[in-house]
Design an enzyme around this catalytic site. Structure first.
Site, PDB file in Angstrom:
ATOM      1  N   TYR A 143     -23.288  -8.007 -24.182  1.00  0.00           N
ATOM      2  CA  TYR A 143     -23.242  -8.434 -22.395  1.00  0.00           C
ATOM      3  C   TYR A 143     -22.234  -8.675 -21.590  1.00  0.00           C
ATOM      4  O   TYR A 143     -22.289  -8.056 -20.720  1.00  0.00           O
ATOM      5  CB  TYR A 143     -24.049 -10.189 -22.015  1.00  0.00           C
ATOM      6  CG  TYR A 143     -25.304  -9.907 -22.251  1.00  0.00           C
ATOM      7  CD1 TYR A 143     -25.883  -8.993 -22.926  1.00  0.00           C
ATOM      8  CD2 TYR A 143     -25.631 -11.531 -22.776  1.00  0.00           C
ATOM      9  CE1 TYR A 143     -27.297  -9.424 -22.896  1.00  0.00           C
ATOM     10  CE2 TYR A 143     -27.189 -11.664 -22.747  1.00  0.00           C
ATOM     11  CZ  TYR A 143     -28.165 -10.126 -23.373  1.00  0.00           C
ATOM     12  OH  TYR A 143     -29.177 -10.608 -23.744  1.00  0.00           O
ATOM     13  N   LYS A 194     -26.398  -9.487 -37.653  1.00  0.00           N
ATOM     14  CA  LYS A 194     -26.720  -8.149 -38.323  1.00  0.00           C
ATOM     15  C   LYS A 194     -25.516  -7.787 -39.093  1.00  0.00           C
ATOM     16  O   LYS A 194     -25.599  -7.049 -38.568  1.00  0.00           O
ATOM     17  CB  LYS A 194     -27.841  -7.536 -36.836  1.00  0.00           C
ATOM     18  CG  LYS A 194     -28.999  -7.688 -36.632  1.00  0.00           C
ATOM     19  CD  LYS A 194     -29.459  -7.792 -37.773  1.00  0.00           C
ATOM     20  CE  LYS A 194     -29.705  -6.289 -37.818  1.00  0.00           C
ATOM     21  NZ  LYS A 194     -31.148  -6.076 -38.974  1.00  0.00           N
ATOM     22  N   ASP A 227     -33.263 -10.620 -37.046  1.00  0.00           N
ATOM     23  CA  ASP A 227     -34.728 -10.185 -37.527  1.00  0.00           C
ATOM     24  C   ASP A 227     -35.506 -11.201 -37.804  1.00  0.00           C
ATOM     25  O   ASP A 227     -36.629 -11.672 -37.797  1.00  0.00           O
ATOM     26  CB  ASP A 227     -35.074  -8.756 -37.588  1.00  0.00           C
ATOM     27  CG  ASP A 227     -34.505  -7.752 -39.028  1.00  0.00           C
ATOM     28  OD1 ASP A 227     -33.679  -9.454 -39.775  1.00  0.00           O
ATOM     29  OD2 ASP A 227     -34.544  -7.115 -39.431  1.00  0.00           O
ATOM     30  N   ASP A 251     -29.324 -15.223 -26.735  1.00  0.00           N
ATOM     31  CA  ASP A 251     -30.731 -14.976 -25.921  1.00  0.00           C
ATOM     32  C   ASP A 251     -32.286 -14.818 -26.025  1.00  0.00           C
ATOM     33  O   ASP A 251     -33.074 -15.562 -25.447  1.00  0.00           O
ATOM     34  CB  ASP A 251     -30.292 -14.093 -24.947  1.00  0.00           C
ATOM     35  CG  ASP A 251     -31.086 -13.882 -24.027  1.00  0.00           C
ATOM     36  OD1 ASP A 251     -31.597 -14.448 -23.460  1.00  0.00           O
ATOM     37  OD2 ASP A 251     -30.550 -12.869 -22.571  1.00  0.00           O
ATOM     38  N   ASP A 255     -35.148 -17.830 -26.300  1.00  0.00           N
ATOM     39  CA  ASP A 255     -36.430 -18.122 -25.540  1.00  0.00           C
ATOM     40  C   ASP A 255     -37.867 -17.654 -27.204  1.00  0.00           C
ATOM     41  O   ASP A 255     -38.593 -18.273 -26.193  1.00  0.00           O
ATOM     42  CB  ASP A 255     -35.810 -17.230 -24.580  1.00  0.00           C
ATOM     43  CG  ASP A 255     -35.758 -17.032 -23.489  1.00  0.00           C
ATOM     44  OD1 ASP A 255     -34.888 -17.757 -23.148  1.00  0.00           O
ATOM     45  OD2 ASP A 255     -36.157 -15.391 -22.694  1.00  0.00           O
TER      46      ASP A 255
END
Length: 370
Positions: A143, A194, A227, A251, A255
């Protein structure tokens, strides 16, 4: 604790001002009955600031945030400003606050209240007793990394570029927050990245592993690919205690975890900076539900995430653990009594407005302290 604390309140857009009014009721009660002393300033941010001042957040507000002992934030986002440039959208307000105050560690608890077991889309046996803390790095990663932007290529097509970048220091400081939190919880940390396809992920894993060996060997550490973590959160979420991860994955995963509890309207968050030599720590507290412009002004928004964010503020910035627990217990008791806003409504419960839910929390605070 009797010293007066400086609190900056930023209600923002959409349902932000509505749910913040319910926190004000709790503040008034704590001031009258628990000796809480606050010097409160309130300012505009987001679309509200754009309408009044032409910018999503003014430099003067940033300065007030730096002077404050804590910032209580509502929400930003208003479709009325969808036409403005990327650098003037309402959401810039929260991004600037995170950057300017160096708020690098976002704490997002996902806790299931017994009274809301049926609100989750997962089976009650899967989420009963769920209590996860997700620690998300918030001022680094994709970001904020450079280079970034949209460029036109020689053939006339365009390319969007964002860069995932993390340094040792950035990873270590957020991992320390996660390990320290684990020590006062169930003493388990799962680091998520990852590393199989991203160099930044490999560095993340290496740095967290090294920090653990040097300073936190008493905490149980595990590693998981992002994942797989998403899958495990809906398969067996209670396997986790504290999750620590980067900006992008944090993020998404937070959620996802929020819906395990049944509603975004129930979840608070805290975003913390480093502890300074003076002992002060910049911190911002906000619900994760966003501005919800589709229901703004209707008096049906759930104020509990905003109220619980204030409880986190009392705990982490003001050192008022007893008051924080008191508020959390009051919320739990109100839910157990059957009060529900529209987002958590179920058969046989009593549907109430934003204001009535706030009043019910204050009434329960009175009962708990009589």
């Amino acid at each position: 604790m009797t010293d007066t604390r400086k609190l900056l309140v930023l209600p923002g857009d959409g349902i932000g001002p509505e749910v913040m009014r319910e926190v004000a009721k709790v503040v008034t009660w704590l001031t009258a009955h628990r000796g809480l002393k606050l010097d409160i300033a309130e300012e505009l941010v987001g679309g509200a600031s754009l309408a009044e001042h032409g910018v999503p957040i003014r430099d003067e507000v940033i300065a007030l945030a730096k002077e404050a002992d804590a910032v209580l934030f509502g929400s930003v986002g208003d479709p009325a400003w969808s036409h403005v440039g990327f650098d003037k959208r309402p959401e810039v307000a929260i991004l600037r606050l995170r950057q300017e105050l160096e708020l690098f560690a976002n704490l997002r608890p996902a806790k299931v209240f017994d009274a809301l077991l049926d609100a989750s889309t997962l089976k009650p046996d899967v989420v009963r007793g769920l209590d996860i803390m997700i620690v998300r790095e918030t001022v680094g990663g994709i970001y904020f990394g450079e280079p970034r932007g949209i460029e036109t290529l020689p053939d006339g097509s365009r390319r969007g570029v964002n860069t995932e970048v993390y340094t040792t220091a950035e990873i270590e400081r957020v991992a320390r927050v996660a390990f320290d939190l684990a020590r006062v919880r169930d003493n388990r940390v799962c680091s998520v990245e990852k590393c199989n396809v991203m160099e930044s992920g490999l560095l993340w894993k290496q740095v967290v592993t090294d920090l653990h060996a040097r300073h936190y060997a008493d905490v149980e550490l595990s590693h998981m690919l992002a994942d797989n973590c998403a899958m495990q959160l809906v398969r067996n979420p209670r396997q986790f205690d504290v999750l620590v991860t980067g900006n992008l994955f944090g993020d998404l995963l937070s959620d996802l975890a929020s819906m395990l509890t049944g509603s975004l309207g129930m979840l608070p968050s805290a975003t913390l900076g480093a502890v300074q030599e003076s002992g002060k720590r910049h911190a911002l507290y906000e619900p994760i539900h966003g501005s919800a412009p589709d229901i703004a002004g209707q008096g049906i928004a759930n104020p509990l995430a905003q109220i619980l964010s204030f409880a986190m503020l009392l705990r982490y910035s003001f050192g008022r653990e007893e008051d924080a627990v008191l508020i959390e217990t009051a919320v739990s008791n109100v839910l157990a009594s059957g009060f529900r806003t529209a987002d958590i409504m179920s058969e046989g419960m009593a549907r109430v407005s934003t204001a009535v839910m706030g009043d019910a929390v204050v009434q329960e605070l009175r009962k708990l302290t009589d």
